[in-house]
Design an enzyme around this catalytic site. Structure first.
Site, short mmCIF file in Angstrom:
data_model
loop_
_atom_site.label_atom_id
_atom_site.label_comp_id
_atom_site.label_asym_id
_atom_site.label_seq_id
_atom_site.Cartn_x
_atom_site.Cartn_y
_atom_site.Cartn_z
N PRO A 1 1.02 -1.59 -0.08
CA PRO A 1 0.22 0.20 0.06
C PRO A 1 0.59 1.27 0.08
O PRO A 1 0.88 2.09 0.76
CB PRO A 1 -1.15 -0.04 1.46
CG PRO A 1 -0.13 -0.48 2.78
CD PRO A 1 0.89 -1.71 0.88
N ASP B 1 5.75 3.30 2.25
CA ASP B 1 5.05 1.69 2.47
C ASP B 1 4.25 1.95 3.84
O ASP B 1 4.45 3.11 4.82
CB ASP B 1 5.50 0.57 2.45
CG ASP B 1 4.95 -0.60 2.97
OD1 ASP B 1 3.63 -0.30 3.34
OD2 ASP B 1 5.14 -1.92 2.66
N HIS B 2 2.39 2.49 3.47
CA HIS B 2 1.60 2.73 4.50
C HIS B 2 1.71 2.01 5.86
O HIS B 2 0.67 2.53 6.93
CB HIS B 2 0.66 3.33 3.50
CG HIS B 2 0.14 4.54 4.00
ND1 HIS B 2 0.28 5.14 5.67
CD2 HIS B 2 -1.17 5.33 4.30
CE1 HIS B 2 -0.50 6.23 6.04
NE2 HIS B 2 -1.56 6.13 5.36
N ARG B 3 1.95 0.59 5.77
CA ARG B 3 2.13 -0.06 6.46
C ARG B 3 2.53 0.63 7.38
O ARG B 3 2.77 0.27 8.88
CB ARG B 3 2.05 -1.35 6.28
CG ARG B 3 1.32 -2.07 5.41
CD ARG B 3 1.72 -3.57 4.20
NE ARG B 3 2.65 -3.32 3.62
CZ ARG B 3 3.28 -4.62 3.07
NH1 ARG B 3 2.85 -5.59 3.33
NH2 ARG B 3 4.10 -5.03 2.30
N ILE C 1 4.65 3.36 7.57
CA ILE C 1 5.17 4.99 8.01
C ILE C 1 3.56 5.32 7.77
O ILE C 1 2.81 5.70 6.91
CB ILE C 1 6.04 5.34 6.45
CG1 ILE C 1 7.46 4.58 7.20
CG2 ILE C 1 5.91 7.07 7.00
CD1 ILE C 1 8.53 4.96 6.02
#
Length: 668
Positions: A464, A640-642, A644
């Site tokens: 993501p 990576d939104h998981r 950060i």
């Protein structure tokens, strides 16, 4: 001394290959000439040790039993003891001499004491690079060191061309006296790799052994001794684990064995691959596979169990010696008999050594091909399926040159196989429609670098990803760079804005370690790295490659500029080693002055962030009273939104713009 053609079971045979050249030092039982009849091929071994003085046959000659093949002389130039013994034997046959019993006993005692006084000869042998199908190659790894004891066919050096990597085996057993090359050297056929001190059986022993009337019982004795020694070797259960691959983890790309398979020591059992390299993991012992502990696609790291093997802890080498001695045994039989005995022999040799790089199906296909032992040995070393090679010899016999041509083609031409593999790894995409009704298509192969990048890029389907855009005012920084680059240029150093950005990022990543971390496999924690290793994307004619800048936080801007220039040159010249591409935990990709205002770079898994840099442009910036012309550098941070959060990413780019606006803050 002349080496003669033994009884090979046929009236005449053709010289298909000469395995030695003038000046070569050869040992007893070393193959010197390959002979072939209509139905079989036989390697003729030397009956003595020495230096090849002359070769008495040429390719295509027809020879019969007793025909001279090569002439040998001892390394010191004197006649060998075997030659003297042969001359003595011929003299005794032509002029019979009757000795009293006491004289006979005295003569035998003298011969026995002479043989025991000189049991062996120690020679220094040069191990040279064989023909690997390309003009030159790079020494990627040296597998031995001075003082090591090595076996025949043991891998000693890894050489690599632009497209492939080959392990070079030793042509002699002994102790490594010295290593004549270094990692990174460019070598070609004939270059001396090692000097090996080899101990061979003294020629003084040969007359004593050959004069014994029990020669017909010798093969039986050898087999018995082999069985006893094999039985004496201790058996046990061994767990083969992942060795140090130079990366934190790798994925299991292929499992080459199954439960119940018999494997040899050093036979490849598992293929693992990292982002940029593929490695075959060999078995550390011979035996039978009793369990496989990994699955396709599973990530493994150093020390992880791969397979369990039950069998011999030590390889029974006498069996190999017996196989090598087999061709020296005279076989008297008609042509049909030669075919029935030689074909199984070739098949057995293929099965015993071939499985280290080939599957059982490929080994079976190799056994059906008409080729000599020398060609089969080379094919096993290079992992080539003989059925894939076009034969040019008589009776559709596969020649050595056919194999060399095939390997050279594979090394220099783009391979289509990875395309199919890469395409299979992209989920959810249907097959392309037929375009023949719309003008047709023209197929153009992707470069090798593009092909291997497809699976890596496809991993972004599972990340993501979000991109944070910002702009840094580098007006003062660019002015300072302009003042410095003149002196740098005199030293041959190209000072680019990228060197300053790398230094600023390295400083910032120490404060924000999550941006240089990795999401754990269980997705419940983040792995924070102890060091900064920065990937620098470099555009080459073949595609994008990402060499790694090591520890930029510990280096000056000048040191970084020098290393960036070196890495870029190695990338364009295709001289990057696997280690140059491994271990990065953050990446910078720059469009330089190509154009554009912004872009969205893809996170390079297993990293969690990447910074994209677009060309800087002069823009009007409001200072509160008026607009000032300022040089603005567009920044694109993908993450990576998981791992950060968006706020963290915005804070990160904001800090970076402030550092670049006033690089002096690095000193605070």
């Amino acid at each position: 001394m002349q080496i003669m053609t033994p009884d090979i079971g046929v009236d005449k045979a053709t010289v298909a290959e000469i395995l030695v050249k003038v000046g070569d030092t050869i040992a007893i039982d070393e193959s010197i000439v390959l002979l072939e009849s209509d139905k079989a091929s036989v390697e003729v071994p030397s009956t003595s040790a020495g230096v090849v003085k002359s070769i008495l046959v040429t390719l295509g000659d027809e020879v019969t039993e007793g025909a001279a093949l090569v002439e040998l002389e001892a390394e010191d130039g004197s006649a060998t003891e075997t030659q003297k013994a042969d001359a003595s034997e011929k003299t005794s046959q032509n002029t019979p001499t009757i000795l009293p019993d006491e004289d006979i006993q005295s003569e035998l005692t003298t011969q026995s004491s002479s043989a025991s006084a000189q049991p062996s000869i120690s020679t220094l042998v040069d191990v040279k690079l064989p023909d690997i199908g390309v003009e030159k190659a790079l020494v990627g790894e040296i597998l031995v060191k001075a003082g090591d004891t090595i076996d025949l066919d043991q891998s000693i050096v890894v050489v690599e061309s632009d497209k492939a990597t080959v392990e070079v085996p030793s042509t002699v057993a002994g102790i490594v006296e010295s290593v004549e090359i270094q990692e990174g050297d460019t070598v070609k056929e004939g270059v001396v790799l090692l000097k090996v001190k080899s101990t061979t059986v003294s020629a003084a022993e040969t007359p004593v052994k050959t004069e014994q009337p029990e020669t017909t019982q010798q093969p039986v004795t050898t087999e018995s001794e082999t069985e006893q020694e094999s039985a004496a070797v201790q058996s046990g259960v061994i767990e083969v684990t992942v060795p140090d691959l130079g990366v934190d983890k790798a994925a299991v790309a292929e499992i080459l064995v199954k439960v119940g398979d018999s494997v040899e020591a050093d036979q490849s059992i598992i293929v693992v691959e990292s982002d940029k390299a593929t490695v075959e993991v060999p078995s550390s012992t011979a035996g039978v596979i009793t369990a496989i502990h990994v699955e396709m696609g599973q990530n493994v790291s150093q020390g992880a169990a791969l397979v369990t093997i039950e069998g011999q802890v030590k390889k029974a080498t006498p069996a190999k010696n017996t196989a090598q001695a087999t061709p020296a045994t005279p076989v008297k039989a008609p042509n049909a008999s030669v075919q029935s005995t030689a074909a199984p022999q070739a098949q057995n040799v293929s099965v015993s050594s071939n499985v280290d790089k080939l599957t059982k199906e490929q080994s079976a296909a190799n056994a059906k091909v008409y080729a000599g032992p020398a060609v089969r040995k080379l094919a096993r070393e290079l992992g080539v399926v003989l059925a894939d090679v076009k034969a040019s010899g008589p009776h559709e016999r596969l020649m050595k040159q056919d194999l060399v041509t095939y390997v050279k083609t594979r090394l220099t031409a783009p391979q289509a196989a990875p395309v199919a593999q890469a395409t299979a790894e992209v989920p959810g995409l249907p097959k392309l429609p037929d375009f023949s009704a719309f003008g047709g298509v023209e197929e153009k192969a992707m470069t090798r670098l593009q092909q291997v990048s497809v699976p890596q890029l496809s991993l972004n389907n599972f990340i993501p990803q979000v991109t944070q855009f910002d702009a840094a005012d580098i007006t003062e920084l660019e002015a300072w760079r302009g003042e410095l680059k003149g002196n740098f240029k005199k030293e041959g150093i190209s000072l680019t804005i990228l060197a300053f950005i790398a230094k600023a990022l390295a400083h910032l990543l120490k404060e924000e370690p999550y941006f240089a971390g990795h999401l754990a496999d269980d997705q419940k924690s983040v792995l924070l790295r102890n060091e900064i290793h920065m990937g620098i994307a470099v555009a080459t004619p073949d595609g994008l490659t990402v060499p790694v800048l090591r520890n930029p936080d510990q280096k000056s801007v000048k040191q970084i500029a020098i290393e960036l220039g070196e890495l870029s040159k190695k990338a364009r010249d295709k001289k990057l080693s696997p280690k140059d591409l491994q271990g990065a935990n953050f990446t910078i990709t720059s469009l330089g002055s190509i154009g554009g205002t912004a872009f969205t770079p893809l996170v390079n898994w297993p990293q969690v962030a990447i910074l994209g840099i677009s060309p800087a442009t002069m823009q009007p910036v409001w200072n509160g009273q008026s607009f000032d012309p300022r040089l603005m550098l567009p920044l694109s941070l993908s993450y990576d939104h998981r791992v950060i959060n968006g706020a963290d990413a915005a804070r990160f780019t904001n800090k970076l713009t402030k550092i670049l606006a006033d690089i002096r803050t690095l000193l605070l």
